[in-house]
Design a protein around this motif. Sequence first.
Motif, mmCIF file in Angstrom:
data_model
loop_
_atom_site.group_PDB
_atom_site.id
_atom_site.type_symbol
_atom_site.label_atom_id
_atom_site.label_comp_id
_atom_site.label_asym_id
_atom_site.label_seq_id
_atom_site.Cartn_x
_atom_site.Cartn_y
_atom_site.Cartn_z
ATOM 1 N N SER A 27 35.496 -5.805 39.541
ATOM 2 C CA SER A 27 34.597 -4.778 39.008
ATOM 3 C C SER A 27 33.584 -4.309 40.041
ATOM 4 N N ARG A 28 33.762 -4.711 41.306
ATOM 5 C CA ARG A 28 32.811 -4.355 42.352
ATOM 6 C C ARG A 28 33.438 -3.449 43.391
ATOM 7 N N GLU A 41 28.306 -3.003 41.136
ATOM 8 C CA GLU A 41 29.129 -3.699 40.147
ATOM 9 C C GLU A 41 29.061 -2.967 38.816
ATOM 10 N N TRP A 42 30.190 -2.958 38.114
ATOM 11 C CA TRP A 42 30.274 -2.305 36.813
ATOM 12 C C TRP A 42 29.667 -3.201 35.735
ATOM 13 N N ASN A 43 28.756 -2.625 34.934
ATOM 14 C CA ASN A 43 28.152 -3.341 33.819
ATOM 15 C C ASN A 43 28.813 -2.863 32.532
ATOM 16 N N ASP A 45 28.233 -3.561 29.483
ATOM 17 C CA ASP A 45 27.306 -3.322 28.371
ATOM 18 C C ASP A 45 26.662 -1.938 28.456
ATOM 19 N N SER A 46 26.209 -1.590 29.664
ATOM 20 C CA SER A 46 25.562 -0.283 29.844
ATOM 21 C C SER A 46 26.549 0.803 30.257
ATOM 22 N N HIS A 47 27.802 0.397 30.565
ATOM 23 C CA HIS A 47 28.860 1.326 30.980
ATOM 24 C C HIS A 47 28.443 2.143 32.197
ATOM 25 N N TYR A 50 25.740 -0.543 38.822
ATOM 26 C CA TYR A 50 24.386 -0.807 39.284
ATOM 27 C C TYR A 50 24.443 -1.448 40.672
ATOM 28 N N HIS A 52 24.210 -4.113 43.045
ATOM 29 C CA HIS A 52 24.224 -5.569 42.914
ATOM 30 C C HIS A 52 23.461 -6.236 44.050
#
Length: 473
Positions: A27-28, A41-43, A45-47, A50, A52
């Motif tokens: 996811s990075r 990196e993909w979050n 929860d917040s879609h 961000y 990292h």
Amino acid sequence: MTLIRQVGLIPAGCQPWNLNVVDASGSRFAYAATLAIYIYEWNPDSHQFYLHSIMSEHKKTISAIAWHLKDKDILASSSTDFKICIWHVAKHKLLASLNTPHAAPTLMSWFTSDEDCVAYTDGKGPIYLWKYMEKNGRDGPVSHPLKEISTVSSNITQMSWHPSTPGRFALGHADGTISLYIQGKMPQKHVRISGSDSSSLSDGNSISWLLWDPFSQNYLLICTASGRLQLVDASTEIATIVTTYSLPSKAVSIKCVAWLTEAPGAFVTGDSEAGVLRIWIVSKEKPEESLRLKQVGFKAVCVLPSESVTTTKEVKGKVKFSSRVICLFFDGGVGVYNLRNSSWDFLRNMGHLETIFDCQFKPDNCDLLATASFDGTVKVWNVNSMEAVDSSHGDASIIYSLSWAPGDMDCLAAATSKSGIFIWNLKKGRIRKLEDVSDIFYLLYAMHFSAFISCTHLEFKCSKIKFYKTLCY
């Protein structure tokens, strides 16, 4: 005592110097600026993606980065400071480093036959291998040359290890030839690609991208510096062209290429002159789809695969993919384009390519910050969103300092290393260069002493100031 805390960060843009400065794992994804590596990196929860971490250890330009083939927390980087670093991303820690006084590594990747081994070269050969987990003795870590690939007669411009078949290795050269190393066979050096014309053996057609098909042991995608794209069969002693892909016009050329691993035979390319992303199927000479994402050309692309098991589908007779494509552009912009949604999951529209020498808030709007850089541009940032809202056209010289015009003139003056001073009208997008010494003197007088003397009063006292106010508007 006054406490100060960081409330925001404006990351540098991607560097324009080297090709292999973006990679993805899980996811990075990571990209290299001149002296630092930015990891996003993909979050779920917040879609959104961000920032990292930022890795900064090299003292000179970073030449390549590469994620570990299995461990998603391990990232390698090389630099022209004669150093290779191995990072642990989750721990924000430098695990190991190798000094390479024998070669400034311009190309670097993980060795598929040994998951903890890094391969690198300075472009002239040989290929060196370094197993970063080993403790080599009192003199520190050392590397060893790969015997099968020693010196070459033309500089190495790209190297590619087969991602799923260890023991298969390909080199691209500046003269348009390729070298092949297949375990158990004699190495083939400087193989001419059968079916190409004699002009392919020129500097303008050196190999810029070289990628093994992840679903085939024999096929290679090759892109030249002039933008020609070909699928090559490397299974025989003479590499043969299977397909030469066609573009809309001779004015269009391809800058970068990456495979879509969610389906066999699919790949994407980025145009060199404009930000057009094209989706291809190997069996067809023309692209399946062309997407204009930006006005400026691509620097590099990399694919962040979809986590879904079944990702492709038919939409109006065309294959629809769901991978995310990491896009690097020549203006320093970095984005992640979602093929499934046909939209950006992440976009930093532009960024400085080099060191920032000066910055200044707009006098009548504290949300706007102007920055001057070694890359020859002035950029204006909105500090609330940390996004660039405007950029000057690139100047051929370094910009060392800047100053906002007083009042609501909406103009900037900038001092350069070779081109003197220029005034940038942000509203009209016009730039005027000043060469007369007296003109420059009165301009600086007006801008730096405007806090004590009104600009209106100066207009009556000095015609030069009125002249420049007219110029700006």
